[in-house]
Scaffold this motif. Sequence first.
Motif, PDB file in Angstrom:
ATOM      1  N   LEU A   1       8.427 -42.007   0.946  1.00 40.73           N
ATOM      2  CA  LEU A   1       9.799 -41.122   1.249  1.00 40.73           C
ATOM      3  C   LEU A   1      10.609 -42.441   1.475  1.00 40.73           C
ATOM      4  O   LEU A   1      12.277 -42.329   1.332  1.00 40.73           O
ATOM      5  CB  LEU A   1      10.023 -40.531   2.668  1.00 40.73           C
ATOM      6  CG  LEU A   1       9.095 -38.545   2.424  1.00 40.73           C
ATOM      7  CD1 LEU A   1       9.298 -38.667   3.572  1.00 40.73           C
ATOM      8  CD2 LEU A   1       9.961 -38.200   1.312  1.00 40.73           C
ATOM      9  N   ASP A   2      10.236 -43.721   2.637  1.00 38.85           N
ATOM     10  CA  ASP A   2      10.842 -44.709   2.342  1.00 38.85           C
ATOM     11  C   ASP A   2      11.262 -45.124   1.811  1.00 38.85           C
ATOM     12  O   ASP A   2      12.359 -45.533   1.378  1.00 38.85           O
ATOM     13  CB  ASP A   2      10.251 -45.482   3.620  1.00 38.85           C
ATOM     14  CG  ASP A   2       9.865 -44.669   5.313  1.00 38.85           C
ATOM     15  OD1 ASP A   2      10.972 -44.434   5.933  1.00 38.85           O
ATOM     16  OD2 ASP A   2       9.017 -45.893   6.020  1.00 38.85           O
ATOM     17  N   ALA A   3      10.233 -45.390   0.546  1.00 43.36           N
ATOM     18  CA  ALA A   3      10.760 -46.060  -0.512  1.00 43.36           C
ATOM     19  C   ALA A   3      11.860 -45.374  -1.470  1.00 43.36           C
ATOM     20  O   ALA A   3      13.116 -45.621  -2.073  1.00 43.36           O
ATOM     21  CB  ALA A   3       9.524 -46.171  -1.292  1.00 43.36           C
ATOM     22  N   GLY A   4      12.181 -43.847  -1.530  1.00 39.95           N
ATOM     23  CA  GLY A   4      12.721 -43.106  -1.884  1.00 39.95           C
ATOM     24  C   GLY A   4      14.066 -42.910  -0.999  1.00 39.95           C
ATOM     25  O   GLY A   4      15.311 -43.948  -1.633  1.00 39.95           O
ATOM     26  N   GLN A   5      14.104 -43.341  -0.240  1.00 42.15           N
ATOM     27  CA  GLN A   5      15.742 -43.558   1.032  1.00 42.15           C
ATOM     28  C   GLN A   5      16.060 -44.770   0.773  1.00 42.15           C
ATOM     29  O   GLN A   5      17.245 -44.829   0.604  1.00 42.15           O
ATOM     30  CB  GLN A   5      15.423 -43.030   2.071  1.00 42.15           C
ATOM     31  CG  GLN A   5      15.297 -41.639   2.683  1.00 42.15           C
ATOM     32  CD  GLN A   5      15.201 -41.538   4.021  1.00 42.15           C
ATOM     33  OE1 GLN A   5      14.174 -42.388   4.764  1.00 42.15           O
ATOM     34  NE2 GLN A   5      15.111 -40.176   4.717  1.00 42.15           N
ATOM     35  N   GLN A   6      15.287 -46.186   0.339  1.00 47.22           N
ATOM     36  CA  GLN A   6      15.861 -46.734  -0.411  1.00 47.22           C
ATOM     37  C   GLN A   6      16.356 -47.078  -1.068  1.00 47.22           C
ATOM     38  O   GLN A   6      17.382 -48.091  -1.622  1.00 47.22           O
ATOM     39  CB  GLN A   6      14.378 -48.013  -0.114  1.00 47.22           C
ATOM     40  CG  GLN A   6      14.397 -48.665   1.579  1.00 47.22           C
ATOM     41  CD  GLN A   6      13.028 -49.480   1.079  1.00 47.22           C
ATOM     42  OE1 GLN A   6      12.277 -50.151  -0.041  1.00 47.22           O
ATOM     43  NE2 GLN A   6      12.328 -49.477   2.118  1.00 47.22           N
ATOM     44  N   ALA A   7      15.537 -46.271  -2.458  1.00 46.24           N
ATOM     45  CA  ALA A   7      16.245 -46.483  -3.603  1.00 46.24           C
ATOM     46  C   ALA A   7      17.901 -45.763  -3.506  1.00 46.24           C
ATOM     47  O   ALA A   7      18.473 -45.841  -4.444  1.00 46.24           O
ATOM     48  CB  ALA A   7      15.470 -45.502  -4.839  1.00 46.24           C
ATOM     49  N   VAL A   8      17.376 -44.836  -2.673  1.00 46.80           N
ATOM     50  CA  VAL A   8      19.069 -43.311  -2.382  1.00 46.80           C
ATOM     51  C   VAL A   8      20.200 -44.927  -2.015  1.00 46.80           C
ATOM     52  O   VAL A   8      20.962 -44.549  -2.322  1.00 46.80           O
ATOM     53  CB  VAL A   8      19.285 -42.495  -1.401  1.00 46.80           C
ATOM     54  CG1 VAL A   8      20.538 -42.307  -0.870  1.00 46.80           C
ATOM     55  CG2 VAL A   8      17.897 -41.700  -2.122  1.00 46.80           C
ATOM     56  N   GLY A   9      19.608 -45.935  -0.844  1.00 43.46           N
ATOM     57  CA  GLY A   9      20.371 -46.273  -0.370  1.00 43.46           C
ATOM     58  C   GLY A   9      20.694 -47.668  -1.779  1.00 43.46           C
ATOM     59  O   GLY A   9      22.678 -48.053  -1.754  1.00 43.46           O
ATOM     60  N   ARG A  10      20.058 -48.099  -2.175  1.00 43.83           N
ATOM     61  CA  ARG A  10      20.180 -49.119  -3.537  1.00 43.83           C
ATOM     62  C   ARG A  10      21.339 -48.321  -4.470  1.00 43.83           C
ATOM     63  O   ARG A  10      22.452 -49.281  -4.751  1.00 43.83           O
ATOM     64  CB  ARG A  10      19.180 -49.699  -4.212  1.00 43.83           C
ATOM     65  CG  ARG A  10      18.600 -50.445  -3.404  1.00 43.83           C
ATOM     66  CD  ARG A  10      17.242 -50.899  -3.884  1.00 43.83           C
ATOM     67  NE  ARG A  10      17.191 -51.568  -6.112  1.00 43.83           N
ATOM     68  CZ  ARG A  10      16.474 -52.097  -6.086  1.00 43.83           C
ATOM     69  NH1 ARG A  10      15.404 -52.011  -5.796  1.00 43.83           N
ATOM     70  NH2 ARG A  10      16.904 -52.260  -7.797  1.00 43.83           N
ATOM     71  N   GLY A  11      21.325 -47.497  -4.435  1.00 39.37           N
ATOM     72  CA  GLY A  11      21.880 -46.642  -5.309  1.00 39.37           C
ATOM     73  C   GLY A  11      23.938 -46.136  -4.649  1.00 39.37           C
ATOM     74  O   GLY A  11      24.541 -45.963  -5.025  1.00 39.37           O
ATOM     75  N   ALA A  12      23.806 -46.034  -3.783  1.00 40.49           N
ATOM     76  CA  ALA A  12      24.780 -45.739  -2.816  1.00 40.49           C
ATOM     77  C   ALA A  12      25.736 -47.445  -2.830  1.00 40.49           C
ATOM     78  O   ALA A  12      27.348 -47.064  -3.315  1.00 40.49           O
ATOM     79  CB  ALA A  12      25.033 -45.732  -1.335  1.00 40.49           C
ATOM     80  N   LYS A  13      24.647 -48.320  -2.927  1.00 36.51           N
ATOM     81  CA  LYS A  13      25.864 -49.644  -3.216  1.00 36.51           C
ATOM     82  C   LYS A  13      26.329 -49.600  -4.833  1.00 36.51           C
ATOM     83  O   LYS A  13      27.089 -50.309  -4.414  1.00 36.51           O
ATOM     84  CB  LYS A  13      24.616 -51.030  -2.669  1.00 36.51           C
ATOM     85  CG  LYS A  13      25.312 -52.585  -2.885  1.00 36.51           C
ATOM     86  CD  LYS A  13      24.120 -53.790  -2.002  1.00 36.51           C
ATOM     87  CE  LYS A  13      24.809 -54.302  -2.796  1.00 36.51           C
ATOM     88  NZ  LYS A  13      24.070 -56.150  -2.089  1.00 36.51           N
ATOM     89  N   LEU A  14      25.551 -48.822  -5.648  1.00 36.78           N
ATOM     90  CA  LEU A  14      25.490 -49.417  -6.668  1.00 36.78           C
ATOM     91  C   LEU A  14      27.005 -48.365  -7.389  1.00 36.78           C
ATOM     92  O   LEU A  14      28.255 -49.010  -7.411  1.00 36.78           O
ATOM     93  CB  LEU A  14      24.796 -48.844  -7.464  1.00 36.78           C
ATOM     94  CG  LEU A  14      25.104 -49.063  -9.063  1.00 36.78           C
ATOM     95  CD1 LEU A  14      25.560 -50.459  -9.722  1.00 36.78           C
ATOM     96  CD2 LEU A  14      24.016 -48.697  -9.631  1.00 36.78           C
ATOM     97  N   VAL A  15      27.175 -47.132  -6.138  1.00 31.44           N
ATOM     98  CA  VAL A  15      28.558 -46.470  -6.376  1.00 31.44           C
ATOM     99  C   VAL A  15      29.568 -47.121  -5.697  1.00 31.44           C
ATOM    100  O   VAL A  15      30.905 -47.078  -6.433  1.00 31.44           O
ATOM    101  CB  VAL A  15      28.234 -44.825  -6.221  1.00 31.44           C
ATOM    102  CG1 VAL A  15      29.606 -44.669  -5.758  1.00 31.44           C
ATOM    103  CG2 VAL A  15      26.979 -44.258  -6.723  1.00 31.44           C
ATOM    104  N   GLN A  16      29.371 -47.476  -4.776  1.00 31.62           N
ATOM    105  CA  GLN A  16      30.552 -47.921  -4.501  1.00 31.62           C
ATOM    106  C   GLN A  16      30.944 -49.590  -4.211  1.00 31.62           C
ATOM    107  O   GLN A  16      32.879 -49.703  -4.977  1.00 31.62           O
ATOM    108  CB  GLN A  16      29.707 -48.897  -2.926  1.00 31.62           C
ATOM    109  CG  GLN A  16      30.631 -49.686  -1.477  1.00 31.62           C
ATOM    110  CD  GLN A  16      30.137 -50.102  -0.235  1.00 31.62           C
ATOM    111  OE1 GLN A  16      29.199 -51.207  -0.621  1.00 31.62           O
ATOM    112  NE2 GLN A  16      30.876 -50.090   0.587  1.00 31.62           N
ATOM    113  N   GLN A  17      30.342 -50.805  -5.389  1.00 31.34           N
ATOM    114  CA  GLN A  17      30.515 -50.774  -6.062  1.00 31.34           C
ATOM    115  C   GLN A  17      31.828 -50.455  -7.635  1.00 31.34           C
ATOM    116  O   GLN A  17      32.477 -51.061  -7.624  1.00 31.34           O
ATOM    117  CB  GLN A  17      30.003 -52.356  -6.806  1.00 31.34           C
ATOM    118  CG  GLN A  17      29.089 -53.116  -5.849  1.00 31.34           C
ATOM    119  CD  GLN A  17      27.803 -53.946  -6.476  1.00 31.34           C
ATOM    120  OE1 GLN A  17      27.471 -52.945  -7.229  1.00 31.34           O
ATOM    121  NE2 GLN A  17      27.518 -55.092  -6.345  1.00 31.34           N
TER     122      GLN A  17
END
Length: 989
Positions: A662-678
């Motif tokens: 789950l931690d790995a998945g939430q890190q991936a969500v965070g990376r996706g959120a950063k990508l969306v922010q860009q």
Amino acid sequence: MTDLPVIGRPVIGDDLDFLSGGGEMGERMRSHDWASTALGPPEGWPQSLRTIVSVVLSSRQAMFVAWGPELSFLYNDGYVPIFGAKHPEALGRPFAEVWWDIWPQIKPLVDRTLSGEASWYEDLLIPMERRGFREDAWFTFSYTPVRGEDGRIPGMFCAAIETTSQVLAARRTDFHLKLEARLRQLSNPFAVAAAAEEALGRHLGVSRVGYGVVDETARFFTTERNWTDGSVDHQAGTHDLLSFGPELLDTLRSGGTLTIHDATADPRFAAPDRQAAFAGLNIASAITTSLVKNGRMVAALYVHDRKPRRWHPDEVRLVEEVAERTWSALERAQAEESLHRANARLAAEGEQMRNLFRQSPNFMCVLRGPDHVFELANDSYRQLVGDRPLIGKPVHEAMPEVAGQGFFELLGRVYDGGKPFVGHALPVRVARHPGAPVEERFITFIYQPIKDAVGRVTGIFCEGSDVTEAKRAEDALRDLNATLEQRVAERTADRDRMWRLSTDVMLVARFDGTINAVNPAWTSLLGWTEEELAARNFLDFVHPDDLERTRAEAARLSAGHTTPRFENRYRHKDGRYLWLSWVAVPDDRFIHAVGRDITAQKEADAALRQTEDQLRQAQKMEAVGQLTGGVAHDFNNLLQALEGCLSMIGRRTGEPQVHALLDAGQQAVGRGAKLVQQLMAFARRDSLRPESIGVRDRVLAMSALLERALRADIALDLRFGDDLWPVEVDPTQFELAVINLAVNARDAMPSGGQLTVEAVNSVFAPGDPRGVEGEFLRLSVSDTGCGMPAAVAARAFEPFFTTKDLGKGTGLGLAQVYGLARQAGGTAWIDSAPDHGTTVHLLLRRSGVAPAVEPALPAAIVPPSVGARRHGRVLVVEDDPIVAMTVSTALEDAGFAVLSAANAEEALPHLADDGVDVLLSDVVMPGGMSGIDLAREARERRPSLPVILATGYSEDIARATGIPVLAKPYRIDELVGRIDAILMGQAEK
């Protein structure tokens, strides 16, 4: 007809009168061995069967009875022709065996009849095999159920008439009417033949139809084209009919029709060479009919089918009739075409003569009668006398100003005397335009009398030319000769003045390039004196890049060609080059050339091209930004749903291994959120909080972060101009842009180097090629790395464009930088070249507001303990069903009661009472109200109701003043903490 069998003894008794009579079939029924059939001996037949059999045998119309469990077949003499080769073996056999070839079609009809339904059919098509081949046949018949003594239906009765001949005759008549109507509309022989071929081919359903002519030997057949159904090739061209055998050729030459049902089985064509001829044309069956006119075969019409086919006599007749009709239509069309060509030729000749008359450079007119009435006048005549009404008017009425000049009298003498008159350069005074004064012209002309068959003059033909200009030129030449010396001196003085005073450079040179003379403009424009240029080669002053083109143009001049326009660069005495546009002409010895300075025009054209390129790039980036903004919005909802699911899984399991996943998945969500922010920053749709900042302080504050982003072998150099202007940007996006530029520079310097960050104030005047104007702060980030070619630099700001290896870059870093610059009212561009490093320039518009003091960071929101949590009712308004489900389930797991609504309209009824403690709403929703509109409406109805907005799309979020906003994807724990804090705060109040 098959002979009746010889019967040794009677099979039926004498009391069976119902089988009496009936001709051949009556005799066959009486002598048939019925005991071996399912019907049994006739003595045991029921009265209903006896009655209907008696009716059948006594009728001359075709009838049959099918009776019993096998539907045994009984029929009369009238039905025998319908059976064909099936007779007489069909008697007493089962219906399905007798008519096995049509049973699939008629079985449903039989079944309905045996169920008690009588039926009647008119001209029904029934393909059958009754003569050893399959053929189409049409019938009008009725099926009648026959009830037995017990009321059941053991059999059926049929009365039939074969209508094949009538149907085919009607179809043939209809075909002829339609073909006749079609051919009547056509006048082109080629179209006539094509229409007849297509109509016949589609009507008969064959593979190929062709019409052609036969040569004088009646052996070689030529067709320009033929029609096919697409299953076989076209066979246009000339064919030797003898290759199909002398029998075929003799038949056609005699005017006969050749019918071939199956070429492979026809003994007439069994020879291998004839079989090869048919195979070459992909023919299995054919009809060929010839047309014999005046004792010689002149044409033929053929019908080909690639499958064997039993041709019906009606079809053969139709082919023969179409051949004759096509011949007649072609004869008519060819006659009409010949007449049309003759008329067109005469019309063209007449039109040509009229055009020659009308367009003749000499003036012409035709006058009729003693009053000299205008009958014809060409354009040149009207040009001479003006555009005035002429036709149908006498000359004295049409041209009154000519009276008294002697021309009318000349016309009278020619008409009366019948002899022509020729005048040379005679003056005539005419008004050449309506209302214009009389003008003197000089004409050379002839008056030629027109005579009829008996020699009587009926008119006058006038032809001539306006020699006014030649006459004036002759007079001028005479005057010129008288004052030649004076004119030469004046023109020489004019030429010398032009040579001295012209601002354009003038050149006289030999064909090998040696300069013979130059005007003073060489000194004023290029700095060279006449002495410095004398005997030099003009190629010595041409720019090296223009040298070959200039040599080629000089060669053209030496070949006698002129140069209407030629551009090259000449060296100024101070070393710079100027663009000159040349016009040059050669004579027998020299090149004479004039050059004009077009340097300023060239520079303006280059600046315009640069501006157009930058405009196209800006429009392209704007379009890409709009696209990526829409994609980022939808992606945020997907990340939010994923975050909600991960949070719920984490709450419902205690296994350490699962929590690691789950931690790995939430890190991936965070990376996706950063990508969306860009992405959204590039698309100018991010939840930006622009404020006035000082670039110097911001960059210095993040210098330690920059050094960590770089390697030890890369030096960081920060340069700031004096009194830098503040700019208004989102601080987070600004820092992200600087970091992105630093990381790109680091990757471009694998062997180390220097990164320079420089900020200066810049002012841009209107019309700057970059498309900006006003006061800006220019932030430049430079590296000493590998640089990039122009093609890569042109695409570097495009989202997802990257030259890095797979997995080492998203292609969004420079896109975010470009988005930041556009959001700040400026732009960005790249200066780079391979092996010369890269500099990225950002223009950020000057802010009129001083930078604010940095506020203290807010404390993190920590969810209270379970014991301290306040339970309440939350209204979740979300149009995405997956996001709504995951958030609602997570809130219910946290102990809240949840109400759900898909849009603002569904949510409003829940705000009517105090049943909702907190409103959580998405911003962008379908319908007429957004989340912000819903929040305002909720506060008007219930001012104390807490509202939280969540969004992945932020163009309108600036209107949400005073309302907490969660940016998707948010953490479920953060949402629960916020709701708990709100409810706890209300409880304390």
